[in-house]
Design a protein around this motif. Sequence first.
Motif, PDB file in Angstrom:
ATOM      1  N   LYS A 164       0.872  -1.181   0.000  1.00 52.90           N
ATOM      2  CA  LYS A 164       0.000   0.000   0.000  1.00 52.90           C
ATOM      3  C   LYS A 164       0.905   1.225   0.000  1.00 52.90           C
ATOM      4  N   GLU A 165       0.674   2.119  -0.952  1.00 53.72           N
ATOM      5  CA  GLU A 165       1.464   3.343  -1.037  1.00 53.72           C
ATOM      6  C   GLU A 165       0.944   4.360  -0.041  1.00 53.72           C
ATOM      7  N   ILE A 166       1.857   5.027   0.667  1.00 50.34           N
ATOM      8  CA  ILE A 166       1.500   6.071   1.631  1.00 50.34           C
ATOM      9  C   ILE A 166       2.336   7.293   1.311  1.00 50.34           C
ATOM     10  N   SER A 167       1.702   8.419   1.264  1.00 50.59           N
ATOM     11  CA  SER A 167       2.387   9.673   0.994  1.00 50.59           C
ATOM     12  C   SER A 167       3.054  10.146   2.273  1.00 50.59           C
ATOM     13  N   LEU A 168       4.365  10.458   2.229  1.00 47.38           N
ATOM     14  CA  LEU A 168       5.082  10.902   3.400  1.00 47.38           C
ATOM     15  C   LEU A 168       5.046  12.428   3.575  1.00 47.38           C
ATOM     16  N   ASP A 169       4.824  13.185   2.497  1.00 43.31           N
ATOM     17  CA  ASP A 169       4.747  14.647   2.650  1.00 43.31           C
ATOM     18  C   ASP A 169       3.310  15.084   2.376  1.00 43.31           C
ATOM     19  N   SER A 170       2.630  15.580   3.348  1.00 45.32           N
ATOM     20  CA  SER A 170       1.247  15.961   3.197  1.00 45.32           C
ATOM     21  C   SER A 170       1.051  17.436   3.094  1.00 45.32           C
TER      22      SER A 170
END
Length: 170
Positions: A164-170
């Motif tokens: 599952k891809e997770i964005s680290l910079d929001s």
Amino acid sequence: MDGGSGLNILYVDMLDAMGIERSRLRPSGVHFDGVVPGKQVVPLGQIDLPVTFGDPSNYWKETLTFEVVGFKGAYHAILGRPCYAKFMAIPNYTYLKLKMPGPKGVITIGSTFQRAYECEVESCDLASKVIAIEELAHIRVEVVEQAPDSNRKVGSFEPAEGVKEISLDS
């Protein structure tokens, strides 16, 4: 002294120290166990050598056949039952004595408990080294068999399935 041995054994280092050329060895059809833990020994060959017990005033000399082994040992030689039979010798392991008849009375050969202990320690050390070398060789084979695929690029990362891809910079 080894009353359990059916052979007289000579270590190759002793043969060399006596200045006897290995070309004097004749083939031996004997294989035996028990000298090196867990391994069958194939001698380099056998040789007949004169052996003398006693001193100039009371001695006995006979020719014995020795199996020559090509590895280190804690002793120069091991005298087994063939030696005892030829010399009509009786070993006493408790007192570290070997007694046999001589032309002028009993011939007694002995050692010290300290020397016997030193030989025993050295023999155990040699056996431990042999076992360690064999274990190391076995481990090396296992490491080669379990080595990662050499075609795979070093430093590459391949994600597992279902990542599952997770964005680290929001």
